[in-house]
Design an enzyme around this catalytic site. Structure first.
Site, short mmCIF file in Angstrom:
data_model
loop_
_atom_site.label_atom_id
_atom_site.label_comp_id
_atom_site.label_asym_id
_atom_site.label_seq_id
_atom_site.Cartn_x
_atom_site.Cartn_y
_atom_site.Cartn_z
N THR A 1 0.34 -1.12 -0.17
CA THR A 1 0.31 0.11 0.05
C THR A 1 0.82 1.12 -0.18
O THR A 1 2.24 1.48 0.51
CB THR A 1 -0.68 0.50 1.16
OG1 THR A 1 -0.17 -0.17 2.99
CG2 THR A 1 -1.60 -1.04 1.54
N ASP A 2 0.40 2.65 -0.27
CA ASP A 2 0.95 4.00 -0.16
C ASP A 2 1.10 3.87 1.60
O ASP A 2 0.03 3.44 2.05
CB ASP A 2 0.06 4.72 -0.45
CG ASP A 2 1.57 6.44 -1.07
OD1 ASP A 2 2.23 5.94 -0.41
OD2 ASP A 2 1.01 6.45 -1.51
N TRP A 3 1.37 4.49 1.81
CA TRP A 3 1.60 4.84 3.14
C TRP A 3 0.68 5.21 4.76
O TRP A 3 0.10 6.43 3.68
CB TRP A 3 2.97 5.65 4.17
CG TRP A 3 4.01 5.38 4.39
CD1 TRP A 3 5.24 4.62 4.95
CD2 TRP A 3 4.65 4.21 3.36
NE1 TRP A 3 6.12 4.30 5.04
CE2 TRP A 3 5.93 3.63 3.72
CE3 TRP A 3 4.51 3.30 2.05
CZ2 TRP A 3 6.83 2.64 3.91
CZ3 TRP A 3 5.74 2.06 1.48
CH2 TRP A 3 6.42 1.74 2.13
N GLY B 1 -2.99 4.09 3.36
CA GLY B 1 -3.21 4.20 2.33
C GLY B 1 -4.91 3.46 2.79
O GLY B 1 -4.74 1.94 2.83
#
Ligand code: BGC
Length: 778
Positions: free
Chosen positions: A272-274, A276
């Site tokens: 995931t993006d941080w 996210g």
């Protein structure tokens, strides 16, 4: 001594037996290792060590204890031989802390040019070299995965992170990203191609719903990712924050499994993006293998869902397997003895060369550049001349040891810069900086320092004393907010005043003025570009930026960069201008915070949802179709020499077409040319853009009079468009035009060819369809 040995054997014996009995990663079959993991260990492996619970005994996974300043670490399970894996940003070089507590030495990394500049080189070999140097720093500083490259499309000129992205064109984006991934991964470290996908605005990026048609999605926004997955096999893919047609990308099985894995054959890991997404269980099910930086709340919900049966252990094991497969490849697992001493000097020359190659000469009246031999004394105006911007802010920033300003670059190249002016600027900048509350701007872009008011008498004296003037216009941006039209895309009043006064007075004295654009994204140029004699778009060239500019101004390097996007006349001319958020930084930050704390909106246009009404007509595809005048077209860039194109040929092959033409340097200076091949499709059975970039190449340095035969291959599948009705890629039959251009609006040669039979590709899944405002998209 003997006593000590006996003691040691007794102390370590239990561990040896324990280690011997337990399957160890890399030694035992993967399935055995997974079987030996407790449920808790599995859950922790799938969620990073961003938030460490009190009861976790093995706390060595915390990023700061391994590589301070890295973005995150996976959870180590030492009893099974599973080390932590370190992930660090980002697109312009490795982002780690340069200083560590109680350690006298520094850990600087190289600030390479921003991604947009790299795309402006149109030189895939060079980009691969940059990637190789970047990846070497990742390896030598003990990291495993570089959270780069970022390859979202420049949908709108104002996206705050455009500098981290390559282009408005998916093909150019894809090719540059492929080169970058190959270069980085050559070192035996991984990449994370991000942000997958359709992440084109920073305002409410964490919850914005991008509403778009399947055709725009597949042809424009997924294309670059598809190319990089198929051609370069990135170790990881980072899902983005936003939703696509109502579903968070990190929770979308359709995106992460059906398209990415089933259709494109991706075998790697998805992260995931941080912070996210919302639903950890949905993320695990979707095939988002690793949740970063990892939260206890996520672990709890996964645990709970396993208990209730909402989540199957098979899904968890599948993701665990992918994380372990990745860990097996990492230098940390292999025990690479990293030096913490990459060759920063060698990398400085890589970045200097790359930056010079991606800078774009936009204007050069009366051969102002390269500077004539009798130009020695230069009056340099503009704050950023003295504080050159090496790169953007946020996770795309790098902690470099130094950054060369324009003033330092020119001085180093032997020019004499007006000392009085320099002192005037340095004093002014220092005083203005003292007024800024820097704590507020940790990770976000600080305010621009307004240009000082220049007394006309002072400018006149400088015009008399020096040979010419240079003015730098600077812009910076980064995560969390998008840029604005006023005082950002458009020049500010103080900049206009500086430009007007300096050009008027220097011209009255018969002296020339060069403007340097030290920017990370598109600005308005049409209203002022007639004032200076030359304009160099220097972008943000990394830590050697000032030297790279000096190399071009002095003529050491002949500029060969070309625009990877269009510079429109007015912001309103951009196709997406009505469907893009135009709010201030403060408001954008409030909206960002709202996601975690306050009331959540659902219906604010361009904030909660954004309609991609322009469909596939992004950038030049739009400007060409509607014949809109532009300030500088896609693919544009001048050289100190000239090139002619001749002898176009093509050959039908089994896979598609092979085109060739001869490019000749007709000027007096050696130089390289970017050759662009656009294809215009018949557009009879399908709606098609007027033309699309399908191949490109950069020549070697051609000596005056020298020629090179450029050969470009276009696969048949490259001619396809996405047929939404049939849900497949389709190539129409009929008469095509191959257009050889020096820019998208400078066509040099045309060849027509006919495809007798239409070709229909395999049907792909009907997924990610818009459910909202559907009717407005068609
Ligand atoms: C950014 C990513 C970055 C991550 C880790 C996020 O805010 O969107 O691009 O890789 O942080 O720093």
């Amino acid at each position: 001594m003997i006593k000590y040995c006996i003691f040691s054997i007794f102390c370590f014996l239990p561990f040896l037996i324990w280690a011997d009995e337990l399957p160890q990663l890399g030694k035992a079959p993967l399935e055995k290792v997974i079987q030996a993991m407790t449920v808790d260990e599995k859950i922790r492996l799938l969620t990073g060590t961003g938030e460490v619970a009190e009861d976790i005994l093995v706390a060595v996974g915390e990023t700061d204890k391994i590589v301070p300043g890295a973005a995150g670490t996976t959870y180590p399970i030492l009893r099974l031989g599973i080390p932590a894996m370190v992930m660090a940003d980002g697109p312009a070089g490795l982002r780690i802390s340069a200083r560590r507590d109680s350690c006298p030495r520094t850990f600087y990394c190289t600030a390479f040019p921003v991604a947009t500049l790299l795309a402006s080189t149109w030189n895939t070999d060079l980009v691969q070299q940059v990637g190789q140097a970047m990846g070497n720093e990742v390896l030598e500083y003990g990291c495993d995965i570089l959270l780069a490259p970022a390859l979202n499309i420049h949908r709108n000129p104002l996206c705050g992170r455009n500098f981290e992205y390559y282009s408005e064109d998916p093909f150019l984006t894809g090719k540059i990203a492929v080169a970058m991934v190959k270069g980085i991964q050559q070192n035996g470290v991984g990449t994370s191609v991000k942000h997958f996908a359709v992440n084109n605005q920073e305002t409410n990026r964490i919850a914005n719903d991008a509403i778009l048609s399947p055709r725009a999605m597949r042809e424009i926004y997924l294309k670059g990712f598809e190319m990089v997955v198929k051609e370069a096999n990135p170790w990881t893919v980072m899902s983005s924050y936003n939703k696509i047609n109502g579903v968070y990308t990190s929770e979308s099985y359709d995106l992460l499994t059906t398209i990415l894995r089933k259709e494109w054959g991706y075998q790697g890991m998805v992260v995931t993006d941080w912070f996210g997404g919302r639903d950890a269980v949905g993320q695990v099910q979707a095939g988002n293998d690793l949740l970063m930086p990892g939260k206890i709340r996520q672990q709890d919900s996964i645990r709970q869902a396993l208990k209730t049966g909402k989540l199957s252990m098979a899904d968890v094991d599948r993701n665990v397997r992918r994380v372990l497969e990745l860990i097996l490849k990492t230098p940390r697992f292999k025990g690479y003895p990293y030096s913490e001493q990459p060759d920063l000097k060698a990398h400085a020359s890589v970045t200097r060369e790359a930056a010079a190659e991606g800078m774009i000469l936009l204007k050069n009246d009366g051969k102002t550049l390269p500077l004539a031999a009798d130009v020695r004394d230069i009056a340099v105006f503009g704050n950023t001349s003295y504080q050159f911007i090496a790169g953007g802010t946020g996770s795309g920033d790098v902690e470099e040891a130094y950054s060369v300003s324009l003033e330092e670059g020119l001085t180093g190249a032997g020019f004499i810069l007006d000392k009085g002016l320099k002192q005037h600027y340095l004093d002014y900048i220092r005083a203005e900086e003292a007024k800024i509350d820097w704590k507020k701007y940790n990770h976000v872009t600080p305010p621009r320092i307004v240009e000082c008011t220049l007394d006309e008498g002072l400018i006149r004296r400088k015009a008399e004393e020096t040979d010419m003037a240079m003015i730098t216009i600077g812009r910076n941006a980064g995560e969390y907010s998008d840029r604005k039209v006023k005082d950002d895309f458009e020049l500010c009043a103080d900049e206009r005043e500086m430009l007007e006064k300096v050009t008027r007075i220097f011209h009255q004295e018969g002296k020339k003025v060069v403007v340097i654009l030290n920017i990370g994204g598109v600005i308005e140029t049409a209203s002022w570009k007639d004032r200076p004699d030359a304009i160099l778009l220097a972008w943000q060239g990394g830590q050697e930026g000032g030297n790279s500019v000096a190399d071009i101004l002095s003529g050491k390097v002949n500029p060969s960069g070309k625009l990877p996007m269009t510079f429109p006349v007015r912001y309103e001319d951009a196709a997406s201008s009505e469907n893009f958020p135009l709010i201030g930084d403060e408001e954008a930050l409030d909206i960002y915070r709202e996601f975690y704390t306050g009331p959540k909106g659902t219906d604010r246009p361009n904030i909660d949802f954004t309609r991609y009404e322009e469909g596939i007509y992004v950038g030049y595809r739009y400007f060409d179709k509607y014949r809109v005048d532009v300030s500088y077209p896609f693919g544009f860039g001048l050289s100190y020499t000239g090139f002619t194109y001749s002898k176009p040929r093509y050959l039908r092959t089994e896979q598609g077409y092979e085109f060739s033409c001869t490019v000749t340097n007709t000027g007096k200076i050696p130089g390289k040319e970017v050759v662009q091949l656009y294809i215009a499709a018949p557009g009879k059975t399908m709606v098609k853009p007027q033309k699309e970039l399908k191949a490109f190449a950069k020549t070697k340095i051609l000596a005056p009079g020298e020629s090179e035969v450029v050969r470009l291959v276009v696969g048949l599948s490259e001619l396809a468009s996405f047929d939404e009705q049939a849900s497949c890629w389709a190539v129409e039959s009929g008469r095509y035009l191959a257009i050889w251009g020096s820019s998208s609006r400078d066509c040099r040669l045309k060849q027509s060819f006919t495809l007798r039979q239409a070709v229909t590709g395999e049907e792909v899944h009907r997924v990610l369809l818009p459910v909202r405002q559907l009717e407005e998209l068609y």
